[in-house]
Design a protein around this motif. Sequence first.
Motif, mmCIF file in Angstrom:
data_model
loop_
_atom_site.group_PDB
_atom_site.id
_atom_site.type_symbol
_atom_site.label_atom_id
_atom_site.label_comp_id
_atom_site.label_asym_id
_atom_site.label_seq_id
_atom_site.Cartn_x
_atom_site.Cartn_y
_atom_site.Cartn_z
ATOM 1 N N THR A 325 0.853 -1.190 0.000
ATOM 2 C CA THR A 325 0.000 0.000 0.000
ATOM 3 C C THR A 325 0.888 1.239 0.000
ATOM 4 O O THR A 325 2.004 1.228 0.541
ATOM 5 C CB THR A 325 -0.915 0.004 1.235
ATOM 6 O OG1 THR A 325 -0.115 -0.078 2.416
ATOM 7 C CG2 THR A 325 -1.882 -1.175 1.193
ATOM 8 N N ALA A 326 0.394 2.317 -0.595
ATOM 9 C CA ALA A 326 1.214 3.508 -0.828
ATOM 10 C C ALA A 326 1.795 4.067 0.467
ATOM 11 O O ALA A 326 3.013 4.330 0.558
ATOM 12 C CB ALA A 326 0.390 4.575 -1.547
ATOM 13 N N ASN A 327 0.962 4.225 1.496
ATOM 14 C CA ASN A 327 1.445 4.823 2.741
ATOM 15 C C ASN A 327 2.527 3.982 3.393
ATOM 16 O O ASN A 327 3.584 4.487 3.802
ATOM 17 C CB ASN A 327 0.272 5.025 3.713
ATOM 18 C CG ASN A 327 -0.630 6.183 3.304
ATOM 19 O OD1 ASN A 327 -0.239 7.025 2.494
ATOM 20 N ND2 ASN A 327 -1.843 6.215 3.841
ATOM 21 N N THR A 328 2.260 2.692 3.509
ATOM 22 C CA THR A 328 3.238 1.799 4.154
ATOM 23 C C THR A 328 4.553 1.792 3.395
ATOM 24 O O THR A 328 5.633 1.904 3.982
ATOM 25 C CB THR A 328 2.673 0.370 4.227
ATOM 26 O OG1 THR A 328 1.481 0.382 5.011
ATOM 27 C CG2 THR A 328 3.676 -0.578 4.867
ATOM 28 N N LEU A 330 5.807 4.019 1.273
ATOM 29 C CA LEU A 330 6.514 5.302 1.329
ATOM 30 C C LEU A 330 7.196 5.499 2.680
ATOM 31 O O LEU A 330 8.346 5.969 2.749
ATOM 32 C CB LEU A 330 5.540 6.455 1.055
ATOM 33 C CG LEU A 330 5.115 6.639 -0.409
ATOM 34 C CD1 LEU A 330 4.024 7.692 -0.518
ATOM 35 C CD2 LEU A 330 6.318 7.029 -1.278
ATOM 36 N N VAL A 331 6.497 5.146 3.762
ATOM 37 C CA VAL A 331 7.091 5.273 5.103
ATOM 38 C C VAL A 331 8.304 4.355 5.223
ATOM 39 O O VAL A 331 9.374 4.759 5.710
ATOM 40 C CB VAL A 331 6.050 4.951 6.198
ATOM 41 C CG1 VAL A 331 6.728 4.811 7.557
ATOM 42 C CG2 VAL A 331 4.984 6.037 6.248
ATOM 43 N N GLN A 332 8.151 3.115 4.765
ATOM 44 C CA GLN A 332 9.271 2.170 4.837
ATOM 45 C C GLN A 332 10.450 2.643 3.987
ATOM 46 O O GLN A 332 11.606 2.542 4.408
ATOM 47 C CB GLN A 332 8.818 0.782 4.378
ATOM 48 C CG GLN A 332 7.917 0.069 5.372
ATOM 49 C CD GLN A 332 7.468 -1.281 4.854
ATOM 50 O OE1 GLN A 332 7.378 -1.516 3.642
ATOM 51 N NE2 GLN A 332 7.160 -2.188 5.777
ATOM 52 N N TYR A 333 10.129 3.152 2.798
ATOM 53 C CA TYR A 333 11.221 3.634 1.939
ATOM 54 C C TYR A 333 11.948 4.802 2.594
ATOM 55 O O TYR A 333 13.181 4.882 2.549
ATOM 56 C CB TYR A 333 10.678 4.062 0.574
ATOM 57 C CG TYR A 333 11.765 4.578 -0.360
ATOM 58 C CD1 TYR A 333 12.617 3.693 -1.013
ATOM 59 C CD2 TYR A 333 11.953 5.941 -0.555
ATOM 60 C CE1 TYR A 333 13.622 4.157 -1.852
ATOM 61 C CE2 TYR A 333 12.950 6.417 -1.395
ATOM 62 C CZ TYR A 333 13.776 5.521 -2.041
ATOM 63 O OH TYR A 333 14.784 5.982 -2.855
ATOM 64 N N GLY A 334 11.183 5.713 3.214
ATOM 65 C CA GLY A 334 11.818 6.831 3.902
ATOM 66 C C GLY A 334 12.714 6.372 5.030
ATOM 67 O O GLY A 334 13.841 6.871 5.197
ATOM 68 N N LEU A 335 12.235 5.407 5.829
ATOM 69 C CA LEU A 335 13.051 4.869 6.918
ATOM 70 C C LEU A 335 14.293 4.160 6.374
ATOM 71 O O LEU A 335 15.402 4.322 6.887
ATOM 72 C CB LEU A 335 12.217 3.902 7.765
ATOM 73 C CG LEU A 335 11.132 4.538 8.646
ATOM 74 C CD1 LEU A 335 10.223 3.465 9.219
ATOM 75 C CD2 LEU A 335 11.774 5.345 9.774
ATOM 76 N N PHE A 336 14.080 3.353 5.340
ATOM 77 C CA PHE A 336 15.196 2.608 4.749
ATOM 78 C C PHE A 336 16.269 3.566 4.230
ATOM 79 O O PHE A 336 17.464 3.381 4.494
ATOM 80 C CB PHE A 336 14.679 1.726 3.609
ATOM 81 C CG PHE A 336 15.705 0.765 3.055
ATOM 82 C CD1 PHE A 336 15.840 -0.501 3.590
ATOM 83 C CD2 PHE A 336 16.530 1.126 1.991
ATOM 84 C CE1 PHE A 336 16.786 -1.391 3.081
ATOM 85 C CE2 PHE A 336 17.460 0.256 1.478
ATOM 86 C CZ PHE A 336 17.593 -1.011 2.027
ATOM 87 N N ALA A 337 15.829 4.594 3.495
ATOM 88 C CA ALA A 337 16.778 5.579 2.967
ATOM 89 C C ALA A 337 17.447 6.342 4.102
ATOM 90 O O ALA A 337 18.658 6.617 4.057
ATOM 91 C CB ALA A 337 16.054 6.552 2.032
ATOM 92 N N GLY A 338 16.659 6.654 5.163
ATOM 93 C CA GLY A 338 17.240 7.382 6.293
ATOM 94 C C GLY A 338 18.299 6.576 7.016
ATOM 95 O O GLY A 338 19.382 7.088 7.333
ATOM 96 N N PHE A 339 18.006 5.283 7.278
ATOM 97 C CA PHE A 339 18.986 4.444 7.971
ATOM 98 C C PHE A 339 20.181 4.106 7.077
ATOM 99 O O PHE A 339 21.251 3.771 7.578
ATOM 100 C CB PHE A 339 18.324 3.162 8.470
ATOM 101 C CG PHE A 339 17.386 3.387 9.622
ATOM 102 C CD1 PHE A 339 17.786 4.108 10.739
ATOM 103 C CD2 PHE A 339 16.088 2.899 9.589
ATOM 104 C CE1 PHE A 339 16.911 4.336 11.796
ATOM 105 C CE2 PHE A 339 15.218 3.111 10.642
ATOM 106 C CZ PHE A 339 15.628 3.836 11.753
#
Length: 392
Positions: A325-328, A330-339
Amino acid sequence: MSAPAQEELLKAGKVPLSIVLPTYNESQNIAKMLDSIAEALPADTAAEIIVVDDNSPDGTGDIAAQHAKNISNKKVRIEVIRRPGKMGLSSAILAGVQSAAGEIVVVMDGDFSHPPQTISHMLEELQDPKCDIVVASRYVKGGSVIGWPFKRRLMSKSATKIAQVGLGIEVKDPMSGFFAFRRRIIEGVKFDAIGYKMLLEILVKAKGARVKEVPYTFTNRRAGASKLDSSVMFDYLRAVWRLYRYGKSLREKERRASVRFLSKAARFYTIGATGLLVNYAATTLFVGLLPGIWILYAAVAGIVFSITSNFFLNKLWTFEDRDFTANTTLVQYGLFAGFSSPGAAIQLSMLYMLHGSQQVSYPVALVLAVMVAAVGNFLFNKKWTFKEKIWS
């Protein structure tokens, strides 16, 4: 075995050895290759050579068929299987194996990258009843590769590591296209025939098969064009994924936390190897498109591309998360990119130090930088991005 006896076996369609030779646009090599194989066979061995041609535009199939009529070596029979189009290397090999009459089957390329002289050594090893598969290996002691640029070597090593770690294969050269096996070990095995390395399927699905490796020197093709392209690499990754899923039910029976942790770590770093290739390819592309660009700017683009590919592959394979799902996502991608960002900063710093200041070659500097940055990426993303306990 006398020559007349060999000829009688050939006429009766009974041979101890079948050699499968998949071809596509090998008109410059095929006649010489067939003669070379015939000359290299042991004197007491009757054999059939099965040429599986995918409707080569350059007439490879016609040349092979004509040569089959004229070959002077009476201990060899040549059969040509013509397929309607380019249907893939593994399926070509499978077609040849299904047509084979021999109890031992040898698979090899038709472009002289696999030396026919190695066949005798492989057959000697198969005389041992404790051996079922012989792999001609570039990566055991005495084996080597001639004529490959660094990028091709890196791709081969990365693909090998993906197979070893992702599929639990101990063979040093599971990507070899040159191997021999007892045909009985694949009885009842259903092959997908995806990609360009059927040996992988045999190693995974022929349970209990005993393997030996013999060294050989891979020599880049003498004539014709290489078949390695992006579609081949995609098919390889698809084949590995299928084989991984094939063995997944067995792995799910393993309940020990340490094994589960190490399994996920292995998958994470296997995908990291593919990310290294994406990183290198993207950086090289940007440098090629923008000749004046500073290498570190191009490296930033390479990191962004590799982070993105790593995220989706890890989501699907390492952490087996099917929620797109789009929200999940996008949030995961942001966290992944951040870490992954601290690792990216470390990577860029090391690239600047090694390549910019110490004049270390860019590919070597890239590999060292990625290795240093990798450990934290796995632990942070395991716990926070995909919400798993560290030790599980």
